[in-house]
Write a protein that holds these residues in place. Structure first.
Motif, PDB file in Angstrom:
ATOM      1  N   ALA A   1     -24.135   7.580  16.636  1.00 52.74           N
ATOM      2  CA  ALA A   1     -22.703   7.344  16.788  1.00 52.74           C
ATOM      3  C   ALA A   1     -21.952   8.104  15.706  1.00 52.74           C
ATOM      4  O   ALA A   1     -22.360   8.150  14.541  1.00 52.74           O
ATOM      5  N   LEU A   2     -20.852   8.693  16.103  1.00 52.33           N
ATOM      6  CA  LEU A   2     -20.051   9.453  15.152  1.00 52.33           C
ATOM      7  C   LEU A   2     -19.223   8.502  14.296  1.00 52.33           C
ATOM      8  O   LEU A   2     -18.502   7.647  14.812  1.00 52.33           O
TER       9      LEU A   2
ATOM     10  N   LEU B   1     -18.083  11.777   9.566  1.00 54.09           N
ATOM     11  CA  LEU B   1     -18.811  12.794  10.307  1.00 54.09           C
ATOM     12  C   LEU B   1     -17.932  13.452  11.355  1.00 54.09           C
ATOM     13  O   LEU B   1     -18.031  14.664  11.589  1.00 54.09           O
ATOM     14  N   SER B   2     -17.059  12.678  11.979  1.00 46.95           N
ATOM     15  CA  SER B   2     -16.140  13.239  12.962  1.00 46.95           C
ATOM     16  C   SER B   2     -15.221  14.285  12.329  1.00 46.95           C
ATOM     17  O   SER B   2     -15.013  15.372  12.889  1.00 46.95           O
TER      18      SER B   2
ATOM     19  N   PHE C   1     -16.136  23.048  13.371  1.00 50.65           N
ATOM     20  CA  PHE C   1     -15.858  23.647  14.683  1.00 50.65           C
ATOM     21  C   PHE C   1     -14.519  24.364  14.684  1.00 50.65           C
ATOM     22  O   PHE C   1     -14.381  25.448  15.258  1.00 50.65           O
ATOM     23  N   GLY C   2     -13.510  23.755  14.044  1.00 54.14           N
ATOM     24  CA  GLY C   2     -12.188  24.387  14.003  1.00 54.14           C
ATOM     25  C   GLY C   2     -12.207  25.690  13.234  1.00 54.14           C
ATOM     26  O   GLY C   2     -11.621  26.686  13.672  1.00 54.14           O
TER      27      GLY C   2
ATOM     28  N   ALA D   1     -13.232  14.403  17.995  1.00 54.19           N
ATOM     29  CA  ALA D   1     -11.935  13.801  17.677  1.00 54.19           C
ATOM     30  C   ALA D   1     -11.853  12.363  18.170  1.00 54.19           C
ATOM     31  O   ALA D   1     -11.308  11.491  17.483  1.00 54.19           O
ATOM     32  N   ASN D   2     -12.408  12.096  19.370  1.00 56.64           N
ATOM     33  CA  ASN D   2     -12.364  10.749  19.949  1.00 56.64           C
ATOM     34  C   ASN D   2     -13.551   9.888  19.527  1.00 56.64           C
ATOM     35  O   ASN D   2     -13.585   8.687  19.831  1.00 56.64           O
ATOM     36  N   MET D   3     -14.539  10.525  18.878  1.00 58.32           N
ATOM     37  CA  MET D   3     -15.776   9.856  18.450  1.00 58.32           C
ATOM     38  C   MET D   3     -16.542   9.247  19.621  1.00 58.32           C
ATOM     39  O   MET D   3     -17.309   8.312  19.472  1.00 58.32           O
ATOM     40  N   LYS D   4     -16.296   9.785  20.804  1.00 56.98           N
ATOM     41  CA  LYS D   4     -17.038   9.403  22.010  1.00 56.98           C
ATOM     42  C   LYS D   4     -16.709  10.415  23.097  1.00 56.98           C
ATOM     43  O   LYS D   4     -15.766  11.206  22.968  1.00 56.98           O
TER      44      LYS D   4
END
Length: 336
Positions: A2-3, A7-8, A15-16, A70-73
């Protein structure tokens, strides 16, 4: 795994940065190599063009992973999950094949300059590139197999009913995935890495013993070789080591997400390797920098203060001043 929030943010930052720096650099590289291949192609140009296309595809699918972080899911349509994962991993391993092929091409060109020059054929590079794409995509199709695998465990929730992407595997899935990851490590990373090390070590030794080569060209070629080896070690090694650790521990390591992050940097580091490998790309970079300097620096230099601080008087004024000075010196010489 799970993020978490930390970590997110880390994933989004990596990535950005990769997307912002890698996309314009690879577009520029694609323009250069596409133009070069159409004019007068060499095996190196074909390989670099194929690798650039691979990096661009990787960058175009990277925003899907950024939305997940960004949404962590996983909130996007489910079919994008295996598709983005398939592209993500395929292009990473496709890069290892192409970088290895470039090292072989460089080594053969230095070790056997006459024989290899007679046998150089861009069509062989095209065939090799197709093989690389097929092998990397064929191996990474495991993403689809695992994502749509029907578990016999009634307590196991199907992937498409969860808000995670390519995570939380069942025991049956891991029994398939872990040995396959070990095979990925051996075939798609270790063997290319050993070949690349052999070629570039020999390449550097041969160049070091050739005093006739221009020193600037020698250092540029050695820098390209060392840069490629560093890309293998920094970008690809941590993630592929997680395959071995997971196989030994018989579970998917919790730090796989962190190990995967350096692999994304490859997409923005490749253009710098291209810069050392291709004179055409260096020329394109120089032309763009000259155009930008003329566009942004010259308007600034219209100001007398700016011109005094930067000493950036126009080329015409400098040329005229130099000419007048030469005429005066000539006249003075005649008088003497």
């Amino acid at each position: 795994m799970a993020l978490t929030l930390v970590l997110s943010n880390l994933v989004l930052a990596v990535f950005g940065f990769t997307l912002i720096t890698g996309l314009p650099a690879n577009i520029l590289a694609f323009y250069t190599f596409f133009k070069k291949v159409h004019q007068r192609s060499t095996p190196m140009d074909v390989l670099l063009l194929s690798l650039t296309i691979s990096d661009l595809i990787f960058l175009f699918f990277l925003p899907f992973r950024m939305v997940e972080a960004a949404n962590m899911k996983w909130t996007l349509p489910y079919f994008l999950c295996p598709l983005s994962g398939f592209i993500f991993y395929s292009t990473i391993y496709n890069s290892t094949f192409h970088l290895t092929a470039i090292s072989v091409e460089r080594y053969l060109g230095v070790a056997f300059p006459i024989k290899y020059k007679l046998k150089r054929d861009p069509r062989n590079a095209v065939i090799a590139s197709v093989i690389f794409w097929v092998m990397s995509m064929g191996h990474c199709s495991i993403v689809y197999i695992i994502q749509y695998y029907n578990s016999t465990n009634v307590n196991f929730t199907a992937p498409y009913m969860r808000n995670t992407c390519y995570d939380e595997f069942s025991r049956e899935q891991l029994d398939i995935l872990l040995p396959f990851r070990l095979e990925l490590f051996i075939v798609l990373f270790l063997m290319p890495f050993l070949i690349c090390c052999f070629c570039y070590i020999k390449f550097i030794l041969i160049l070091s013993n050739l005093p006739s080569i221009n020193a600037k060209k020698r250092y540029r070629a050695i820098g390209m070789a060392l840069g490629t080896l560093l890309v293998f070690i920094i970008c690809f090694l941590p993630y592929n080591v997680s395959h071995v650790v997971g196989y030994v521990q018989n579970k998917s390591p919790d730090w796989r997400v962190q190990a995967l992050l350096p692999s994304t940097f490859n997409a923005c580091l490749d253009p710098f390797i291209f810069y050392f490998s291709s004179s055409a790309l260096r020329e394109t970079f120089r032309n763009i920098l000259q155009k930008l300097s003329r566009k942004f620096l010259q308007p600034c230099c219209r100001s007398a203060l700016c011109c005094h601080l930067l000493d950036c008087s126009s080329t015409e004024e400098k040329t005229q001043s130099t000419t007048e000075s030469s005429v005066e010196q000539h006249k003075l010489g005649r008088r003497v």
